[in-house]
Design an enzyme around this catalytic site. Structure first.
Site, mmCIF file in Angstrom:
data_model
loop_
_atom_site.group_PDB
_atom_site.id
_atom_site.type_symbol
_atom_site.label_atom_id
_atom_site.label_comp_id
_atom_site.label_asym_id
_atom_site.label_seq_id
_atom_site.Cartn_x
_atom_site.Cartn_y
_atom_site.Cartn_z
ATOM 1 N N THR A 1 0.813 -1.217 0.000
ATOM 2 C CA THR A 1 0.000 0.000 0.000
ATOM 3 C C THR A 1 0.845 1.265 0.000
ATOM 4 O OG1 THR A 1 -0.181 -0.061 2.421
ATOM 5 C CG2 THR A 1 -1.964 -1.095 1.146
ATOM 6 N N UNK A 2 2.156 1.107 -0.073
ATOM 7 C CA UNK A 2 3.044 2.272 -0.123
ATOM 8 C C UNK A 2 3.326 2.598 -1.589
#
Length: 249
Positions: free
Chosen positions: A125-126
């Site tokens: 999710t980065u």
């Protein structure tokens, strides 16, 4: 030197005050001067590649700045950095990690003799971690003859039930090790070409390496040869390339 418990809590209180003031001022400025604040954030995002990321427009993530979720995540990151145990030339923490098959091991298990070991901390999710993933893969392709590589999957940077971005992969905060292993398995679709392990649920490697939301290191013979600056603004695989080229020359 390890901080005594009272000293650590005093530092945490000071950081809490700093982050609260930062968020409060950010909210005020975003209300009064929204265009200028967005310009400043976009200028910073040039370092991460977010401005060039085809999967995100600035409307997917800039409006989330200075929210309650933003506050709690930034506070967690800043508190974690108080526990940073690393310095260039110092001994590398030999933290426990877990392979994708569920086997427990340690970071040093992946070091082979005097060969450098590149550590890449991050999560799906980065956005900057994923956006620069191909750069990291090229490092593996170009330097696998002289160095080893390890991806350590840590807690989510932008979990869907945390500081979430629109149009991002939908992964919630990990409640147990199986959640973290399932999230890490998603990286296999990107053919990482090196071992992938996950941090324990105590987040020991993430804390001692101050790795949240993403970070790069180069270890050699048990010591830290290169300590990258913390992401997202200062996550630069090209700096690792320069280190490996110097070793190879």
């Amino acid at each position: 030197m390890e901080l005594p418990l009272p000293g650590l809590w005093l530092k945490r209180l000071w950081v809490l005050f700093q982050v609260a003031l930062h968020v409060a001022m950010g909210k005020v400025l975003m209300t009064l001067f929204p265009g200028r604040v967005k310009q400043d954030i976009l200028a910073m995002s040039q370092k991460t590649g977010m401005a060039k990321n085809p999967h995100f427009s600035h409307e997917n993530w800039i409006p989330t700045f200075f929210s309650a979720q933003y506050f709690w995540f930034v506070l967690k990151v800043r508190w974690q950095r108080l526990e940073d145990k690393t310095e260039e030339g110092g001994l590398a923490p030999n933290c426990p990690v877990v392979s994708l098959s569920g086997q427990r091991c340690h970071i040093w298990d992946f070091m082979q003799g005097n060969r450098p070991l590149v550590l890449n901390f991050g999560s799906c999710t980065u956005p900057s971690f994923i956006f620069k993933f191909d750069q990291f893969k090229r490092l593996i392709e170009d330097f696998s003859s002289i160095a080893d590589f390890l991806i350590i999957y840590i807690e989510e940077a932008h979990a869907s039930d945390g500081w979430a971005f629109k149009n991002n992969v939908d992964i919630k905060n990990h409640q147990n090790l199986q959640d973290r292993l399932r999230a890490a398995h998603l990286l296999l679709d990107r053919s990482p070409q090196c071992p992938v392990v996950v941090d324990t649920m105590k987040n020991q490697s993430s804390r001692l390496y101050a790795a949240l939301p993403e970070r790069l290191y180069v270890l050699q013979a048990g010591r830290i040869l290169y300590k990258g600056k913390p992401g997202p603004w200062n996550y630069h695989p090209e700096e690792v390339r320069a280190v490996l080229e110097k070793l190879h020359s």
